[in-house]
Scaffold this motif. Structure first.
Motif, mmCIF file in Angstrom:
data_model
loop_
_atom_site.group_PDB
_atom_site.id
_atom_site.type_symbol
_atom_site.label_atom_id
_atom_site.label_comp_id
_atom_site.label_asym_id
_atom_site.label_seq_id
_atom_site.Cartn_x
_atom_site.Cartn_y
_atom_site.Cartn_z
ATOM 1 N N TYR A 1 -7.976 5.718 7.169
ATOM 2 C CA TYR A 1 -7.925 4.158 7.648
ATOM 3 C C TYR A 1 -8.125 4.116 9.276
ATOM 4 O O TYR A 1 -9.057 3.273 9.648
ATOM 5 N N SER B 1 -6.711 -1.186 8.498
ATOM 6 C CA SER B 1 -5.342 -1.345 8.426
ATOM 7 C C SER B 1 -4.838 -2.445 7.178
ATOM 8 O O SER B 1 -5.472 -3.289 7.101
ATOM 9 N N THR B 2 -3.806 -1.807 6.491
ATOM 10 C CA THR B 2 -3.330 -2.884 5.289
ATOM 11 C C THR B 2 -2.086 -3.536 6.022
ATOM 12 O O THR B 2 -1.291 -4.294 5.105
ATOM 13 N N CYS B 3 -1.615 -3.485 7.211
ATOM 14 C CA CYS B 3 -0.445 -4.034 7.655
ATOM 15 C C CYS B 3 -0.844 -5.462 7.873
ATOM 16 O O CYS B 3 -1.904 -5.880 8.438
ATOM 17 N N ARG B 4 0.368 -6.389 8.078
ATOM 18 C CA ARG B 4 0.190 -7.547 8.431
ATOM 19 C C ARG B 4 0.154 -7.752 9.742
ATOM 20 O O ARG B 4 0.567 -6.811 10.672
ATOM 21 N N ASP C 1 0.952 -1.143 0.005
ATOM 22 C CA ASP C 1 0.053 0.085 -0.126
ATOM 23 C C ASP C 1 1.043 1.233 -0.020
ATOM 24 O O ASP C 1 0.658 2.300 -0.763
#
Length: 72
Positions: free
Chosen positions: A60, A66-69, A9
């Motif tokens: 967000y 969230s696009t974090c792992r 992202d």
């Protein structure tokens, strides 16, 4: 401030931000896009550029995304 923008992202945001700013500066024909009086819209590219560089997106945060792992 917690990071909520993942790696891919962030990369996409920086690339799109730079492209939009380049268009605003008049480099549009280099990308096959003619310069127009709407070039000022390219300055919106500052938003994805900054959020990509710092890794935090206020939008967000507002919606809880969230696009974090996830941490293991």
């Amino acid at each position: 401030m917690t990071t909520n923008v993942g790696m891919w992202d962030r990369i996409l945001r920086v690339v799109v931000g730079i492209a939009l700013i380049a268009w605003a500066l008049g480099y549009g024909p280099a990308f096959g896009v003619p310069t127009t009086s709407w070039a000022w819209v390219g300055w919106i590219g500052l938003i994805p550029l900054v959020t990509g560089l710092i890794g935090y997106c206020p939008a967000y945060a507002m919606i809880g995304a969230s696009t974090c792992r996830p941490a293991h």
